[in-house]
Design a protein around this motif. Structure first.
Motif, PDB file in Angstrom:
ATOM      1  N   ALA A  64       0.827  -1.216   0.000  1.00 49.39           N
ATOM      2  CA  ALA A  64       0.000   0.000   0.000  1.00 49.39           C
ATOM      3  C   ALA A  64       0.857   1.260   0.000  1.00 49.39           C
ATOM      4  N   ASP A  65       1.889   1.297   0.851  1.00 50.09           N
ATOM      5  CA  ASP A  65       2.779   2.450   0.931  1.00 50.09           C
ATOM      6  C   ASP A  65       3.476   2.679  -0.409  1.00 50.09           C
ATOM      7  N   SER A  66       3.906   1.602  -1.039  1.00 53.16           N
ATOM      8  CA  SER A  66       4.555   1.713  -2.347  1.00 53.16           C
ATOM      9  C   SER A  66       3.591   2.243  -3.397  1.00 53.16           C
ATOM     10  N   ALA A  67       2.357   1.755  -3.394  1.00 54.53           N
ATOM     11  CA  ALA A  67       1.362   2.218  -4.370  1.00 54.53           C
ATOM     12  C   ALA A  67       1.107   3.716  -4.213  1.00 54.53           C
ATOM     13  N   MET A  68       0.961   4.162  -2.974  1.00 56.69           N
ATOM     14  CA  MET A  68       0.714   5.590  -2.748  1.00 56.69           C
ATOM     15  C   MET A  68       1.937   6.422  -3.098  1.00 56.69           C
ATOM     16  N   GLY A  69       3.118   5.953  -2.699  1.00 52.81           N
ATOM     17  CA  GLY A  69       4.344   6.691  -2.995  1.00 52.81           C
ATOM     18  C   GLY A  69       4.624   6.801  -4.482  1.00 52.81           C
ATOM     19  N   ILE A  70       4.403   5.714  -5.208  1.00 52.00           N
ATOM     20  CA  ILE A  70       4.621   5.743  -6.660  1.00 52.00           C
ATOM     21  C   ILE A  70       3.566   6.618  -7.331  1.00 52.00           C
ATOM     22  N   ALA A  71       2.329   6.586  -6.833  1.00 54.39           N
ATOM     23  CA  ALA A  71       1.298   7.481  -7.378  1.00 54.39           C
ATOM     24  C   ALA A  71       1.750   8.935  -7.224  1.00 54.39           C
ATOM     25  N   CYS A  72       2.314   9.274  -6.062  1.00 51.78           N
ATOM     26  CA  CYS A  72       2.840  10.630  -5.864  1.00 51.78           C
ATOM     27  C   CYS A  72       3.976  10.910  -6.846  1.00 51.78           C
ATOM     28  N   ALA A  73       4.852   9.927  -7.052  1.00 47.66           N
ATOM     29  CA  ALA A  73       5.989  10.094  -7.955  1.00 47.66           C
ATOM     30  C   ALA A  73       5.552  10.372  -9.389  1.00 47.66           C
ATOM     31  N   THR A  74       4.381   9.878  -9.783  1.00 48.04           N
ATOM     32  CA  THR A  74       3.915  10.112 -11.151  1.00 48.04           C
ATOM     33  C   THR A  74       3.670  11.590 -11.429  1.00 48.04           C
ATOM     34  N   LEU A  82       4.962  10.491   5.691  1.00 52.03           N
ATOM     35  CA  LEU A  82       4.851  11.146   6.998  1.00 52.03           C
ATOM     36  C   LEU A  82       3.970  10.332   7.936  1.00 52.03           C
ATOM     37  N   GLU A  83       2.845   9.868   7.437  1.00 54.02           N
ATOM     38  CA  GLU A  83       1.938   9.030   8.228  1.00 54.02           C
ATOM     39  C   GLU A  83       1.087   8.192   7.299  1.00 54.02           C
ATOM     40  N   MET A  84       0.582   7.089   7.879  1.00 50.95           N
ATOM     41  CA  MET A  84      -0.220   6.169   7.085  1.00 50.95           C
ATOM     42  C   MET A  84      -1.237   5.499   8.004  1.00 50.95           C
ATOM     43  N   ASN A  85      -2.468   5.389   7.524  1.00 49.97           N
ATOM     44  CA  ASN A  85      -3.549   4.730   8.254  1.00 49.97           C
ATOM     45  C   ASN A  85      -4.044   3.601   7.365  1.00 49.97           C
ATOM     46  N   MET A  86      -4.137   2.401   7.942  1.00 47.96           N
ATOM     47  CA  MET A  86      -4.545   1.251   7.133  1.00 47.96           C
ATOM     48  C   MET A  86      -5.637   0.469   7.846  1.00 47.96           C
TER      49      MET A  86
END
Length: 144
Positions: A64-74, A82-86
């Motif tokens: 999940a963290d990778s998916a969100m981080g890569i989405a930001c990278a796009t 900074l923080e993550m809620n799952m």
């Protein structure tokens, strides 16, 4: 959002394929567009599973963290979490691949907010995640 360069879209797969942690978890980038990404990861017994033989929460959190981080990278921005809620909705049995869809929901100058959904091979929701990311810089061609 700013127009993402074609260079970045073409090279995100290469950038992340070279990451040892991404390799360790067998995470693959399946689709990339500006502000959105789709990743997949197998759930292999003994590698991704806990003692109950379902996907370990840490493996799902990494996906999940990778998916969100890569989405930001796009969007052309380099970020750190900074923080993550799952929320874990359903256990993931061993299977060929689960999918994480990450998308940007706020693209600020200094911070970004993204979310991801992880689904199994029957498209059943396994987990829902939201994270806040700090912008550390920009991707530049030939400087990664």
């Amino acid at each position: 959002m700013k127009k993402t360069t074609e260079w970045l879209k073409e090279n995100l797969v290469t950038i992340y394929d070279e990451n040892p942690y991404i390799k360790l978890l067998d995470i693959s980038i399946m689709h990339v567009e500006e502000g959105k990404v789709e990743l997949c990861m197998p759930v292999l017994a003994g590698k991704h599973t806990n003692l109950y033989n379902i996907a370990h929460g840490g493996a799902l959190a990494s996906l999940a963290d990778s998916a969100m981080g890569i989405a930001c990278a796009t969007t052309g921005k380099k970020v750190v979490t900074l923080e993550m809620n799952m929320n874990f909705i359903k256990g993931a049995a061993t299977q060929a691949a689960i999918k994480a869809i990450g998308k940007v929901i706020h693209n600020g100058k200094n911070t970004m907010v993204a979310e991801s959904e992880i689904v199994d091979s029957q498209n059943q929701l396994l987990a829902k995640t939201r994270g806040t990311f700090f912008v550390t810089g920009m991707f530049e061609e030939n400087k990664e």
